[in-house]
Design an enzyme around this catalytic site. Structure first.
Site, PDB file in Angstrom:
ATOM      1  N   ALA A  64       0.489  -1.183   0.026  1.00  0.00           N
ATOM      2  CA  ALA A  64      -0.124  -0.048  -0.241  1.00  0.00           C
ATOM      3  C   ALA A  64       0.750   1.380  -0.288  1.00  0.00           C
ATOM      4  CB  ALA A  64      -1.017   0.298   1.417  1.00  0.00           C
ATOM      5  N   GLY A  79       0.098  -5.014   1.591  1.00  0.00           N
ATOM      6  CA  GLY A  79      -0.770  -5.074   0.316  1.00  0.00           C
ATOM      7  C   GLY A  79      -0.381  -5.678  -0.676  1.00  0.00           C
ATOM      8  N   GLU A 136      -0.723  -9.373  -0.405  1.00  0.00           N
ATOM      9  CA  GLU A 136      -1.969  -9.825  -0.040  1.00  0.00           C
ATOM     10  C   GLU A 136      -2.423 -10.029  -1.599  1.00  0.00           C
ATOM     11  OE1 GLU A 136      -2.569  -6.528   2.372  1.00  0.00           O
ATOM     12  OE2 GLU A 136      -3.403  -7.665   3.762  1.00  0.00           O
ATOM     13  N   GLU A 175       4.324  -4.795   7.430  1.00  0.00           N
ATOM     14  CA  GLU A 175       3.196  -3.848   8.022  1.00  0.00           C
ATOM     15  C   GLU A 175       3.312  -3.665   9.612  1.00  0.00           C
ATOM     16  OE1 GLU A 175       1.774  -6.657   6.019  1.00  0.00           O
ATOM     17  OE2 GLU A 175       0.383  -5.211   4.993  1.00  0.00           O
TER      18      GLU A 175
HETATM   19  N1  COA Z   1       4.518   3.236  -0.605  1.00  0.00           N
HETATM   20  C1  COA Z   1       4.908   4.646  -1.315  1.00  0.00           C
HETATM   21  N2  COA Z   1       6.035   4.963  -1.337  1.00  0.00           N
HETATM   22  C2  COA Z   1       6.813   4.229  -1.979  1.00  0.00           C
HETATM   23  C3  COA Z   1       7.202   2.137  -1.196  1.00  0.00           C
HETATM   24  C4  COA Z   1       5.658   2.130  -0.709  1.00  0.00           C
HETATM   25  N3  COA Z   1       5.063   0.948   0.442  1.00  0.00           N
HETATM   26  N4  COA Z   1       8.052   1.558  -1.287  1.00  0.00           N
HETATM   27  C5  COA Z   1       9.055   2.406  -1.689  1.00  0.00           C
HETATM   28  N5  COA Z   1       7.984   3.544  -2.479  1.00  0.00           N
HETATM   29  C6  COA Z   1       8.940   4.416  -2.721  1.00  0.00           C
HETATM   30  C7  COA Z   1      10.266   4.695  -1.703  1.00  0.00           C
HETATM   31  O1  COA Z   1       9.643   5.623  -0.763  1.00  0.00           O
HETATM   32  C8  COA Z   1      10.847   5.698  -2.735  1.00  0.00           C
HETATM   33  O2  COA Z   1      10.524   7.109  -3.145  1.00  0.00           O
HETATM   34  P1  COA Z   1      11.333   8.578  -4.097  1.00  0.00           P
HETATM   35  O3  COA Z   1      12.321   7.704  -4.025  1.00  0.00           O
HETATM   36  O4  COA Z   1      10.871   9.132  -3.721  1.00  0.00           O
HETATM   37  O5  COA Z   1      12.307   7.972  -2.052  1.00  0.00           O
HETATM   38  C9  COA Z   1      10.826   4.826  -4.041  1.00  0.00           C
HETATM   39  O6  COA Z   1       9.441   4.763  -4.108  1.00  0.00           O
HETATM   40  C10 COA Z   1      11.631   3.566  -4.425  1.00  0.00           C
HETATM   41  O7  COA Z   1      12.301   2.653  -3.159  1.00  0.00           O
HETATM   42  P2  COA Z   1      13.648   3.161  -2.226  1.00  0.00           P
HETATM   43  O8  COA Z   1      12.913   2.604  -0.883  1.00  0.00           O
HETATM   44  O9  COA Z   1      14.039   3.978  -2.644  1.00  0.00           O
HETATM   45  O10 COA Z   1      13.898   1.583  -3.101  1.00  0.00           O
HETATM   46  P3  COA Z   1      15.007   1.224  -2.148  1.00  0.00           P
HETATM   47  O11 COA Z   1      15.479  -0.033  -3.831  1.00  0.00           O
HETATM   48  O12 COA Z   1      16.134   1.170  -1.333  1.00  0.00           O
HETATM   49  O13 COA Z   1      13.782  -0.304  -1.349  1.00  0.00           O
HETATM   50  C11 COA Z   1      11.818  -1.149  -0.288  1.00  0.00           C
HETATM   51  C12 COA Z   1      12.554  -1.218  -1.747  1.00  0.00           C
HETATM   52  C13 COA Z   1      11.067  -2.355  -1.704  1.00  0.00           C
HETATM   53  C14 COA Z   1      13.061  -2.174   0.197  1.00  0.00           C
HETATM   54  C15 COA Z   1      11.353  -0.210   0.101  1.00  0.00           C
HETATM   55  O14 COA Z   1      11.096   0.821  -0.646  1.00  0.00           O
HETATM   56  C16 COA Z   1      10.694  -0.899   0.904  1.00  0.00           C
HETATM   57  O15 COA Z   1      10.917  -1.153   2.425  1.00  0.00           O
HETATM   58  N6  COA Z   1       9.557  -0.133   1.613  1.00  0.00           N
HETATM   59  C17 COA Z   1       8.364  -0.092   2.330  1.00  0.00           C
HETATM   60  C18 COA Z   1       8.037  -1.666   2.011  1.00  0.00           C
HETATM   61  C19 COA Z   1       6.887  -1.663   2.787  1.00  0.00           C
HETATM   62  O16 COA Z   1       6.546  -2.362   3.909  1.00  0.00           O
HETATM   63  N7  COA Z   1       5.482  -2.280   2.436  1.00  0.00           N
HETATM   64  C20 COA Z   1       4.223  -2.532   3.424  1.00  0.00           C
HETATM   65  C21 COA Z   1       2.961  -1.339   2.517  1.00  0.00           C
HETATM   66  S1  COA Z   1       1.651  -1.662   3.124  1.00  0.00           S
END
Ligand code: COA
Length: 258
Positions: A66, A111, A114, A134
């Site tokens: 999400a 999400g 999910e 989460e």
């Molecule tokens: N919601 C909103 N934005 C997200 C996102 C999410 N779930 N996951 C990644 N992004 C965004 C980041 O904020 C970043 O934005 P920016 O370029 O403006 O800084 C962009 O996507 C790239 O992500 P980044 O974190 O820089 O890439 P990474 O390769 O270092 O890491 C992940 C990738 C997936 C490991 C990391 O983004 C992450 O842990 N995301 C969240 C995962 C999460 O907890 N999801 C559950 C949500 S319910």
């Protein structure tokens, strides 16, 4: 092709391929994207798609969850509406009258995991990383993870994944039964397209009934489920595909399904 901004829908040979297309946000699902997925599934159903592939654009992510920037300041009523939308999309996948395959081409967190759980089959690339993450955001899975994950991997594993918010690789996900198979990243699209084409070639009415009956096994007692199965099974007699499938077998030829 479609004209949504955050997803694409391609339909060919009875297979609908729905791609979440926000690679700069690792395909995170904001409201627009969820609504677009819901509309695209309705369109695919109206167009009588016989199999659906769900995947993410780019090389890094299936769906990174999400949209955290959208969720950050939500009130409880707003969060309730977002959960209802996520549930509606997951339910639409689960009840789609044809198989839906998740092609997990990278991160599938929160999400994203999910959405994959609502699909009928999950195929992961070797580089996929999956998790119900989460807990580390101070919330719990809200689009079906607490219900669908234990049914798929068992209660103990689901508790571990949800409590620790662990991010597991494709191999571990396969060992837990969270994904059905793993393929090399550069072969994922072709492999899943072939699976979808094979499923699309099966008799459609029987396939939809098989999915409906399997879904019922999560909803009801065994005896009620068996009654449900009998009704669906007997309702297939007299259909073109039942007559043709059995006649073709007895005449030792390939069936021609509708
Ligand atoms: N919601 C909103 N934005 C997200 C996102 C999410 N779930 N996951 C990644 N992004 C965004 C980041 O904020 C970043 O934005 P920016 O370029 O403006 O800084 C962009 O996507 C790239 O992500 P980044 O974190 O820089 O890439 P990474 O390769 O270092 O890491 C992940 C990738 C997936 C490991 C990391 O983004 C992450 O842990 N995301 C969240 C995962 C999460 O907890 N999801 C559950 C949500 S319910």
């Amino acid at each position: 092709m479609s004209d949504w901004e955050t997803i694409t829908l391609e339909q060919e040979g009875g297979v609908a391929t729905l791609t979440v297309d926000r690679p700069d946000r690792l395909n995170a699902l904001n409201v627009d994207t969820l609504e677009a997925i819901e509309e695209a599934l309705k369109q695919a159903e109206n167009d009588e798609a016989r199999a659906v592939v769900l995947t993410g654009a780019g090389d890094d992510a299936f769906v990174a969850g999400a949209d955290i920037s959208y969720m950050q300041d939500l009130s409880t009523p707003e969060a309730q509406a977002y959960a209802e939308l996520g549930h509606r999309v997951a339910d639409k996948i689960e009840t789609f009258p044809a198989p839906v395959i998740a092609a997990i081409n990278g991160y599938a967190f929160g999400g994203g995991c999910e959405l994959a759980l609502a699909c009928d089959l999950r195929v992961a690339s070797e580089s996929a990383i999956i998790g119900q993450t989460e807990i580390d955001l101070g919330i719990i899975p809200g689009w079906g993870g607490t219900q669908r994950l234990p049914r798929l991997v068992g209660d103990e594993v689901a508790r571990r994944l949800i409590f620790f918010g662990e991010r597991i690789d494709a191999q571990d996900a396969h060992e837990h039964g969270l994904v059905g198979e793993i393929v090399a990243g550069d072969q994922l699209d072709d492999h899943v397209s072939q699976l979808a084409a094979d499923l699309a070639a099966k008799p459609h009415y029987a396939m939809a009934a098989a999915k409906e009956a399997l879904n019922q096994s999560h909803e009801t007692t065994q005896q009620a489920g068996l009654r449900y199965e009998r009704r669906l099974w007997s309702g297939m007699f007299g259909t073109h595909d039942q007559r043709e499938g059995m006649e073709a077998f007895l005449e030792d030829r390939e069936p021609e399904f509708e």
